[in-house]
Design an enzyme around this catalytic site. Structure first.
Site, PDB file in Angstrom:
ATOM      1  CD  GLN A  98      -2.722   1.305   2.452  1.00  0.00           C
ATOM      2  OE1 GLN A  98      -2.191   1.474   3.542  1.00  0.00           O
ATOM      3  NE2 GLN A  98      -4.032   1.230   2.303  1.00  0.00           N
ATOM      4  CE1 TYR A 152      -2.354   9.160   7.484  1.00  0.00           C
ATOM      5  CE2 TYR A 152      -3.783   7.378   6.767  1.00  0.00           C
ATOM      6  CZ  TYR A 152      -3.055   8.007   7.763  1.00  0.00           C
ATOM      7  OH  TYR A 152      -3.038   7.497   9.030  1.00  0.00           O
ATOM      8  NE  ARG A 200      -8.575  -0.468   3.054  1.00  0.00           N
ATOM      9  CZ  ARG A 200      -8.563  -0.797   4.330  1.00  0.00           C
ATOM     10  NH1 ARG A 200      -7.642  -0.311   5.132  1.00  0.00           N
ATOM     11  NH2 ARG A 200      -9.463  -1.631   4.819  1.00  0.00           N
ATOM     12  NE  ARG A 320      -9.971  -3.922  14.341  1.00  0.00           N
ATOM     13  CZ  ARG A 320     -11.073  -3.311  14.761  1.00  0.00           C
ATOM     14  NH1 ARG A 320     -11.063  -2.696  15.939  1.00  0.00           N
ATOM     15  NH2 ARG A 320     -12.176  -3.291  14.033  1.00  0.00           N
ATOM     16  CB  CYS A 343     -10.110 -10.081  16.718  1.00  0.00           C
ATOM     17  SG  CYS A 343      -9.955  -8.318  17.059  1.00  0.00           S
ATOM     18  CB  CYS A 346      -9.206  -5.203  23.319  1.00  0.00           C
ATOM     19  SG  CYS A 346      -7.572  -5.644  22.657  1.00  0.00           S
TER      20      CYS A 346
HETATM   21  C1  LIG Z   1      -2.851  -1.310  13.952  1.00  0.00           C
HETATM   22  C2  LIG Z   1      -3.585  -0.924  12.708  1.00  0.00           C
HETATM   23  C3  LIG Z   1      -2.911  -0.343  11.650  1.00  0.00           C
HETATM   24  C4  LIG Z   1      -3.598   0.001  10.471  1.00  0.00           C
HETATM   25  N1  LIG Z   1      -2.888   0.514   9.421  1.00  0.00           N
HETATM   26  C5  LIG Z   1      -3.528   0.752   8.247  1.00  0.00           C
HETATM   27  C6  LIG Z   1      -2.807   1.145   7.087  1.00  0.00           C
HETATM   28  O1  LIG Z   1      -1.573   1.223   7.072  1.00  0.00           O
HETATM   29  N2  LIG Z   1      -3.526   1.409   5.965  1.00  0.00           N
HETATM   30  C7  LIG Z   1      -4.888   1.273   5.908  1.00  0.00           C
HETATM   31  O2  LIG Z   1      -5.487   1.507   4.867  1.00  0.00           O
HETATM   32  N3  LIG Z   1      -5.588   0.861   6.988  1.00  0.00           N
HETATM   33  C8  LIG Z   1      -4.950   0.590   8.140  1.00  0.00           C
HETATM   34  N4  LIG Z   1      -5.662   0.099   9.201  1.00  0.00           N
HETATM   35  C9  LIG Z   1      -7.117  -0.164   9.067  1.00  0.00           C
HETATM   36  C10 LIG Z   1      -7.372  -1.632   8.700  1.00  0.00           C
HETATM   37  O3  LIG Z   1      -6.827  -1.953   7.441  1.00  0.00           O
HETATM   38  C11 LIG Z   1      -8.890  -1.971   8.689  1.00  0.00           C
HETATM   39  O4  LIG Z   1      -9.524  -1.212   7.699  1.00  0.00           O
HETATM   40  C12 LIG Z   1      -9.585  -1.727  10.016  1.00  0.00           C
HETATM   41  O5  LIG Z   1      -8.813  -2.200  11.090  1.00  0.00           O
HETATM   42  C13 LIG Z   1     -10.974  -2.383  10.064  1.00  0.00           C
HETATM   43  O6  LIG Z   1     -10.866  -3.765   9.780  1.00  0.00           O
HETATM   44  P1  LIG Z   1     -10.934  -4.895  10.956  1.00  0.00           P
HETATM   45  O7  LIG Z   1     -12.208  -4.643  11.712  1.00  0.00           O
HETATM   46  O8  LIG Z   1     -10.925  -6.195  10.242  1.00  0.00           O
HETATM   47  O9  LIG Z   1      -9.753  -4.668  11.843  1.00  0.00           O
HETATM   48  C14 LIG Z   1      -5.002  -0.235  10.382  1.00  0.00           C
HETATM   49  C15 LIG Z   1      -5.658  -0.831  11.452  1.00  0.00           C
HETATM   50  C16 LIG Z   1      -4.989  -1.179  12.600  1.00  0.00           C
HETATM   51  C17 LIG Z   1      -5.748  -1.846  13.730  1.00  0.00           C
END
Ligand SMILES: Cc1cc2nc3c(=O)[nH]c(=O)nc-3n(C[C@H](O)[C@H](O)[C@H](O)COP(=O)(O)O)c2cc1C
Length: 478
Positions: A98, A152, A200, A320, A343, A346
């Protein structure tokens, strides 16, 4: 399962529909170079069987930041090549980086906005994205992903809060779309048409006066027209409503839009998938088959399968959930749903990211930098002859649960059954005590606790207890 059928994404054939969305790990140094910890993190996802691994956001430019990968110079290519080689050598997972451009933010809370960028700076951003895609191709990646979501630069141009007054301005949709259009044109000139580049972007900004799915459908259609290999939908994560802690750089996941982006344990499952499905339906109605990926609190294998099997989306992003258990795809493929380390949302990982600390999952064994191996040889946890002896004490509007330790247990899932018989995992804990603050008086709740080993072995179940808070005298409150 349809979830495990391959998909051709503009020439990149992903072996299944499970995607690791980009997740910053803070495992690199400020030098931006790939190191062993980064390789270990992503090889682990490959070993777990994910179809598409999106490597965390890496900067296309040289601006200062905390620990973050970079693809802003040819010096980063050898490390990135090594990372790709290791992933490809582990499984048939496909891998894309990305790539991100961000603007300046200061500890005072000041931040640069898109109207502060000169036309020459915009031209440079166009070139930087093109050059980073060239480097992705040189490094052997299967494609690349433009980060046009959250707080961003690219997302700030697409935003309804874009304050520019010129050709890139926020008062027209076409103005907001101009930069991403130029970037696609430049990428095609530099790498040709046969290198898949996905995007994205946000299905809803979740800020006051921000854009919603109505604009997102049109943005998605334009991206499809521009030749995006796939559309990956996220929501929120904006600076506009970020909570500024004095002395700290604002973190765009601290306000309401941040909650929506990484929904915590109090959110229902899959709070945004309907937006992705709407966007997919819209672009299909306009003649485009561009694959659509969604993310946001998807963890139940049946839910993931339904999303793909019904055609709501093509790819399921689990961030997550796969951090907690990178073996989720393999376990689901083999029907081992009860071995998944689930998960509990949290958000410890999110807080670590926000403080630029190395991102781990709180469910991993103490001190681990990576998820434990899927160890099938070690024994499942067991309670002694005395049993779990789960008890629940009522008082002050809450239930306090306590139980005995099970030998070999790394965590316990606390399961709660409501009066209609729906079982939910209320929490995952490493200790042997838990409080339930969410009870409605007069309703019976049934609890049991399951003990798991570090890699999800076991699921040994405790005794069951049923409790009910005394009903309030509602008339007295009227
Ligand atoms: C620790 C962390 C870092 C993340 N870094 C990015 C990132 O670099 N780029 C991005 O588009 N989304 C980032 N996200 C968002 C995730 O890609 C995702 O969209 C979000 O956590 C929701 O999905 P989930 O419920 O499956 O965690 C990050 C999320 C977490 C928890």
């Amino acid at each position: 399962m349809k979830l495990f059928e391959p998909l051709n994404v503009a020439g990149m054939v992903i072996p299944n529909r499970v995607m690791v969305p980009a997740m910053v790990t803070r495992l690199s140094g400020e030098d931006g170079l790939v190191n062993k910890d980064i390789i270990d993190r992503y090889v682990r996802y490959a070993r777990g069987g994910a179809g598409l691994i999106v490597i965390e956001a890496m900067a296309v430019h040289h601006a200062k930041s905390g620990p973050l990968l970079r693809s802003s110079d040819d010096q980063f290519v050898p490390g990135l090549s090594d990372l790709v080689r290791r992933i490809h050598g582990t499984s048939d997972s496909k891998v894309v980086p990305q790539i991100i451009h961000f603007m300046k933010v200061a500890k005072s809370g000041w931040r640069q906005t898109v109207d502060m960028l000169s036309l020459a700076e915009i031209d440079r951003i166009v070139e930087e994205f093109g050059d980073a895609v060239v480097r992705a191709r040189t490094a052997g990646f299967d494609g690349a992903e433009l980060h046009s979501a959250h707080a961003y630069t690219l997302a700030s141009f697409l935003s309804r809060a874009n304050p520019r007054m010129d050709d890139y301005g926020g008062d027209t949709l076409e103005g907001r779309l101009r930069l991403i259009g130029r970037i696609f044109g430049n990428i095609r000139r530099k790498v040709g048409d046969d290198f898949p580049v996905g995007v994205r972007f946000l299905a809803d900004e979740f800020i006051k006066d921000g854009y919603t799915v109505n604009d997102a459908k049109l943005i998605g259609l334009r991206l499809a027209q521009l030749g995006a290999a796939y559309l990956s939908l996220s929501v929120g994560g904006k600076f506009e409503d970020a909570v500024h802690v004095p002395g700290q750089v604002p973190y765009p996941y601290t306000g309401y839009s941040g909650d929506r982006c990484m929904p915590g344990d109090w959110y229902p499952a899959m709070p945004h998938v309907q937006f992705s499905a709407e966007i997919k339906t819209f672009i299909m109605a306009h003649g485009f088959n561009t694959p659509v990926a969604t993310a946001g609190k998807i963890s139940n294998p049946d839910d993931a399968e339904r999303l793909v099997a019904t055609g709501a989306v093509d790819i399921v992003g689990i961030a997550r959930g796969l951090l907690a258990d990178p073996d989720w795809p393999n376990k689901v493929r083999h029907g081992e749903f009860d071995r998944i380390v689930k998960c509990d949302y949290c958000n410890v990982c999110k807080h670590l990211d926000g403080t630029h600390s190395r991102v781990i999952c709180a469910l991993w064994p103490q001190g681990s930098l990576q998820a434990p191996p899927d160890d099938r040889s070690s024994e499942a946890p067991r309670w002694s002859a005395e049993g779990a002896n789960l008890t629940a004490t009522m008082g002050e509007g809450k239930a306090t649960l306590k139980w005995n330790k099970a030998a070999g247990a790394a965590r316990y899932d606390v399961c709660r059954t409501d009066p209609l018989g729906n079982v939910e995992i209320a929490d995952a804990v490493k200790v042997t005590r838990w409080e339930d603050h969410g009870l409605l008086a007069g309703m019976p709740y049934r609890y049991h606790v399951c003990a798991y080993g570090a890699a999800g072995q076991g699921g040994t179940t405790s005794n069951t207890v049923t409790v009910s808070l005394p009903m309030l005298n509602l008339a007295a409150h009227a």
